[in-house]
Write a protein that holds these residues in place. Sequence first.
Motif, PDB file in Angstrom:
ATOM      1  N   SER A  86      62.784 -34.010  84.432  1.00  0.00           N
ATOM      2  CA  SER A  86      63.486 -32.789  84.847  1.00  0.00           C
ATOM      3  C   SER A  86      63.615 -32.711  86.359  1.00  0.00           C
ATOM      4  O   SER A  86      64.690 -32.376  86.893  1.00  0.00           O
ATOM      5  CB  SER A  86      62.741 -31.556  84.314  1.00  0.00           C
ATOM      6  N   ARG A  87      62.565 -33.049  87.069  1.00  0.00           N
ATOM      7  CA  ARG A  87      62.617 -33.012  88.524  1.00  0.00           C
ATOM      8  C   ARG A  87      63.573 -34.060  89.075  1.00  0.00           C
ATOM      9  O   ARG A  87      64.345 -33.788  90.016  1.00  0.00           O
ATOM     10  CB  ARG A  87      61.218 -33.230  89.090  1.00  0.00           C
ATOM     11  N   GLY A  88      63.539 -35.269  88.503  1.00  0.00           N
ATOM     12  CA  GLY A  88      64.460 -36.297  88.966  1.00  0.00           C
ATOM     13  C   GLY A  88      65.907 -35.942  88.699  1.00  0.00           C
ATOM     14  O   GLY A  88      66.790 -36.198  89.536  1.00  0.00           O
ATOM     15  N   THR A 109      58.490 -33.315  82.412  1.00  0.00           N
ATOM     16  CA  THR A 109      58.504 -32.662  83.725  1.00  0.00           C
ATOM     17  C   THR A 109      59.013 -33.606  84.809  1.00  0.00           C
ATOM     18  O   THR A 109      59.812 -33.213  85.675  1.00  0.00           O
ATOM     19  CB  THR A 109      57.090 -32.181  84.075  1.00  0.00           C
ATOM     20  N   LEU A 110      58.578 -34.860  84.775  1.00  0.00           N
ATOM     21  CA  LEU A 110      59.025 -35.836  85.766  1.00  0.00           C
ATOM     22  C   LEU A 110      60.527 -36.071  85.666  1.00  0.00           C
ATOM     23  O   LEU A 110      61.232 -36.129  86.684  1.00  0.00           O
ATOM     24  CB  LEU A 110      58.256 -37.140  85.572  1.00  0.00           C
ATOM     25  N   ARG A 170      67.201 -32.867  88.458  1.00  0.00           N
ATOM     26  CA  ARG A 170      67.599 -31.789  89.376  1.00  0.00           C
ATOM     27  C   ARG A 170      67.927 -32.342  90.756  1.00  0.00           C
ATOM     28  O   ARG A 170      68.903 -31.925  91.396  1.00  0.00           O
ATOM     29  CB  ARG A 170      66.476 -30.758  89.482  1.00  0.00           C
ATOM     30  N   GLN A 171      67.106 -33.265  91.221  1.00  0.00           N
ATOM     31  CA  GLN A 171      67.364 -33.853  92.539  1.00  0.00           C
ATOM     32  C   GLN A 171      68.694 -34.607  92.553  1.00  0.00           C
ATOM     33  O   GLN A 171      69.478 -34.478  93.505  1.00  0.00           O
ATOM     34  CB  GLN A 171      66.214 -34.778  92.919  1.00  0.00           C
ATOM     35  N   VAL A 198      66.851 -28.702  81.591  1.00  0.00           N
ATOM     36  CA  VAL A 198      67.213 -28.322  82.951  1.00  0.00           C
ATOM     37  C   VAL A 198      68.336 -27.298  82.872  1.00  0.00           C
ATOM     38  O   VAL A 198      69.365 -27.535  82.227  1.00  0.00           O
ATOM     39  CB  VAL A 198      67.661 -29.547  83.777  1.00  0.00           C
TER      40      VAL A 198
END
Length: 366
Positions: A298-300, A295-296, A302-303, A230
């Motif tokens: 990384s998104r969590g 990917t999962l 960032r949020q 990230v």
Amino acid sequence: MSWPGSPALLLAAGATPAPLPQLPTSPGQVTTSAREATGWLDANWQSWVEGGLRIVLIVLLALVLRAVVRKLISQLIHRMTKEPPADAESSRLGGLLVNTERRQQRSAAIGSVLRSVASFTILGTAALMVLSALGVNLAPLLASAGVAGVAIGFGARNLVTDFLSGVFMIMEDQYGVGDEIDTGVATGTVLEVGLRVTKLRGAGGEIWYIRNGEVKRIANMSQGWSTAIVDVQVGYRENLGRVESLIMQAAEELAKEQPWDELLWEPVRVLGVESVAADNVVLRVEAKTMPGKATLVSRGLRQRLKYVFDEAGIKLKEEATAGTPAAPPTDALPPSALSDPASARSLATKPIPLPTPEEQEHLKLL
């Protein structure tokens, strides 16, 4: 009524019939014929019995050898699918690498191939030996089989290449059902692994059928672990030490919640400054995750960082202040010669004035 081939028809057609065998008419002739038949049987019965025993022995040996080889292959497959020792499952990574179901699928495929090859080799060799025992000349048969094999090899070389590539892919456990792989020509989740074709499910739901012989490289994203990367952008004037502390705090809180506690395998690390611009700085964050879950995660992450930065007032980009002079336009052109009213070009572009009354009267007189 005369039947085809009868003497009457042959005589009518003008052909001479073959002489009929002379049947023994006297007791002496019968005795001589019986004696000759008995002598012929006495001379050949040993070779018949020997040939029959040889054929039976060949068939029995082939069946026994086939059963023994298949038994050995089954024991080998059972050993491959045997449960791993306790120390191999001491960690989550070890438990993943020794996945029992995955190993059973691979072992079953390998066992099926080995049994088929062993049966074909043993029974084919036994059939040739039986034909040789019956007195059949195998030289023309082998020559014809060799020519046919060469022709088939040239015509089906792609099929043979796909088959051999599939065998080695399965034996080396390059990928299995459920793995996320990149074959160079397509990327997706493995649905089926065959000896000739591998079936993938793409990200858009499409199904890819890939011949094993065309795969030159394979990237398996589901073996071992994955890495979630990230890039965090903050304003140029922000305190990087404080930003790093907030990132670590957010990562620790995320790792204590479900399902992130199982997806994150190691603490999140801040690698440092990735790039510097006039109004922002980019920090790179790395985390080791469960295979295929990068990917999962990384998104969590960032949020969660977005919430933390909003609460702490961290700006993602420096804003321009009101007192900052505007930058000169980059498309400004040098002053033209027409901007000087006394220049020759400016004078040439002025409109022609109307004639005065005196000039008009003079023009009338002319």
